[in-house]
Structures are given as C-alpha cells and as structure tokens.
Motif scaffolding. Sequence first.
Motif, PDB file in Angstrom:
ATOM      1  N   ASP A   1       4.227  -3.309   1.481  1.00 30.94           N
ATOM      2  CA  ASP A   1       4.047  -4.504   0.652  1.00 30.94           C
ATOM      3  C   ASP A   1       4.298  -4.206  -0.823  1.00 30.94           C
ATOM      4  OD1 ASP A   1       3.278  -6.167   2.799  1.00 30.94           O
ATOM      5  OD2 ASP A   1       1.244  -5.367   2.704  1.00 30.94           O
ATOM      6  N   GLU A   2       4.555  -2.947  -1.110  1.00 27.03           N
ATOM      7  CA  GLU A   2       4.816  -2.541  -2.485  1.00 27.03           C
ATOM      8  C   GLU A   2       5.820  -1.395  -2.482  1.00 27.03           C
ATOM      9  OE1 GLU A   2       1.038   0.463  -3.043  1.00 27.03           O
ATOM     10  OE2 GLU A   2       0.786  -1.638  -3.554  1.00 27.03           O
ATOM     11  N   CYS A   3       6.414  -1.165  -3.624  1.00 25.17           N
ATOM     12  CA  CYS A   3       7.416  -0.107  -3.740  1.00 25.17           C
ATOM     13  C   CYS A   3       6.746   1.254  -3.546  1.00 25.17           C
ATOM     14  CB  CYS A   3       8.081  -0.167  -5.108  1.00 25.17           C
ATOM     15  SG  CYS A   3       9.265   1.173  -5.396  1.00 25.17           S
ATOM     16  N   PRO A   4       7.265   2.080  -2.647  1.00 26.13           N
ATOM     17  CA  PRO A   4       6.670   3.388  -2.426  1.00 26.13           C
ATOM     18  C   PRO A   4       6.878   4.347  -3.602  1.00 26.13           C
ATOM     19  CG  PRO A   4       8.527   3.041  -0.936  1.00 26.13           C
ATOM     20  CD  PRO A   4       8.342   1.785  -1.709  1.00 26.13           C
ATOM     21  N   THR A   5       7.775   4.010  -4.514  1.00 24.23           N
ATOM     22  CA  THR A   5       8.035   4.868  -5.664  1.00 24.23           C
ATOM     23  C   THR A   5       7.157   4.512  -6.865  1.00 24.23           C
ATOM     24  OG1 THR A   5      10.327   5.161  -4.961  1.00 24.23           O
ATOM     25  CG2 THR A   5       9.834   5.685  -7.256  1.00 24.23           C
ATOM     26  N   CYS A   6       7.077   3.212  -7.202  1.00 21.18           N
ATOM     27  CA  CYS A   6       6.358   2.816  -8.423  1.00 21.18           C
ATOM     28  C   CYS A   6       5.127   1.945  -8.166  1.00 21.18           C
ATOM     29  CB  CYS A   6       7.300   2.107  -9.391  1.00 21.18           C
ATOM     30  SG  CYS A   6       7.770   0.429  -8.896  1.00 21.18           S
ATOM     31  N   ASP A   7       4.868   1.607  -6.914  1.00 20.62           N
ATOM     32  CA  ASP A   7       3.709   0.790  -6.513  1.00 20.62           C
ATOM     33  C   ASP A   7       3.775  -0.666  -6.976  1.00 20.62           C
ATOM     34  OD1 ASP A   7       2.497   2.960  -5.184  1.00 20.62           O
ATOM     35  OD2 ASP A   7       1.573   3.649  -7.046  1.00 20.62           O
ATOM     36  N   ALA A   8       4.932  -1.120  -7.425  1.00 22.33           N
ATOM     37  CA  ALA A   8       5.076  -2.533  -7.789  1.00 22.33           C
ATOM     38  C   ALA A   8       4.970  -3.380  -6.524  1.00 22.33           C
ATOM     39  CB  ALA A   8       6.422  -2.784  -8.468  1.00 22.33           C
ATOM     40  N   GLU A   9       4.170  -4.422  -6.582  1.00 23.74           N
ATOM     41  CA  GLU A   9       4.001  -5.288  -5.417  1.00 23.74           C
ATOM     42  C   GLU A   9       5.249  -6.135  -5.208  1.00 23.74           C
ATOM     43  OE1 GLU A   9       0.372  -7.466  -4.954  1.00 23.74           O
ATOM     44  OE2 GLU A   9      -0.712  -5.976  -6.133  1.00 23.74           O
ATOM     45  N   PHE A  10       5.623  -6.273  -3.932  1.00 17.20           N
ATOM     46  CA  PHE A  10       6.724  -7.154  -3.587  1.00 17.20           C
ATOM     47  C   PHE A  10       6.188  -8.566  -3.427  1.00 17.20           C
ATOM     48  CE2 PHE A  10       8.566  -3.193  -1.451  1.00 17.20           C
ATOM     49  CZ  PHE A  10       9.289  -2.860  -2.579  1.00 17.20           C
TER      50      PHE A  10
END
Length: 80
Positions: free
Chosen positions: A58-67
């Motif tokens: 549900d979020e970017c595995p690199t930067c943790d930004a939520e999709f």
Amino acid sequence: MIALLFHCCEEWFPCHLCHEAIADHPSRPWPATARTTEAVVCGVCCSRLRIEDYLRVDECPTCDAEFNPGCRLHRSLYFD
C-alpha cells in the motif's frame, strides 16, 4: 501517487483517464504472466516496482510514500 506503464503502448500515464484523453487506442491490461515487469513508478522517489510487488503493498517499499487507495478500485483496468 504513481505512474503506470501501459501494456498497450509502453507509455507512462498517471491513470486510465489520462491514457484515454491522450492515446489514440484503447488500453489493455498487463497479462498475469507479466507480473515481473517493472510497470509502476513511485511519484515521490521515482523507484520502479514490478507489478507483483506493487500489488502486494500500500506504500512505496523504498520511501514509504502511501499509494492512493482509490487506485485499488481500478486495478482490473491495468492488470489481469
């Protein structure tokens, strides 16, 4: 926020509506056999994700930004 590589034209778009507005053809979802294709890019850090990875998070595995959770409603337009 993401961008998607569309299977039909190998062009990047933020969503199916943008594709419809610009492309001169209907979109086609990625087949299930293409799950290892890098077809999603994070709009925050620009990391590319394989389809199989994107579908699991549900979020970017690199930067943790939520999709955007609304994108889940349209997954069948992008991926078989």
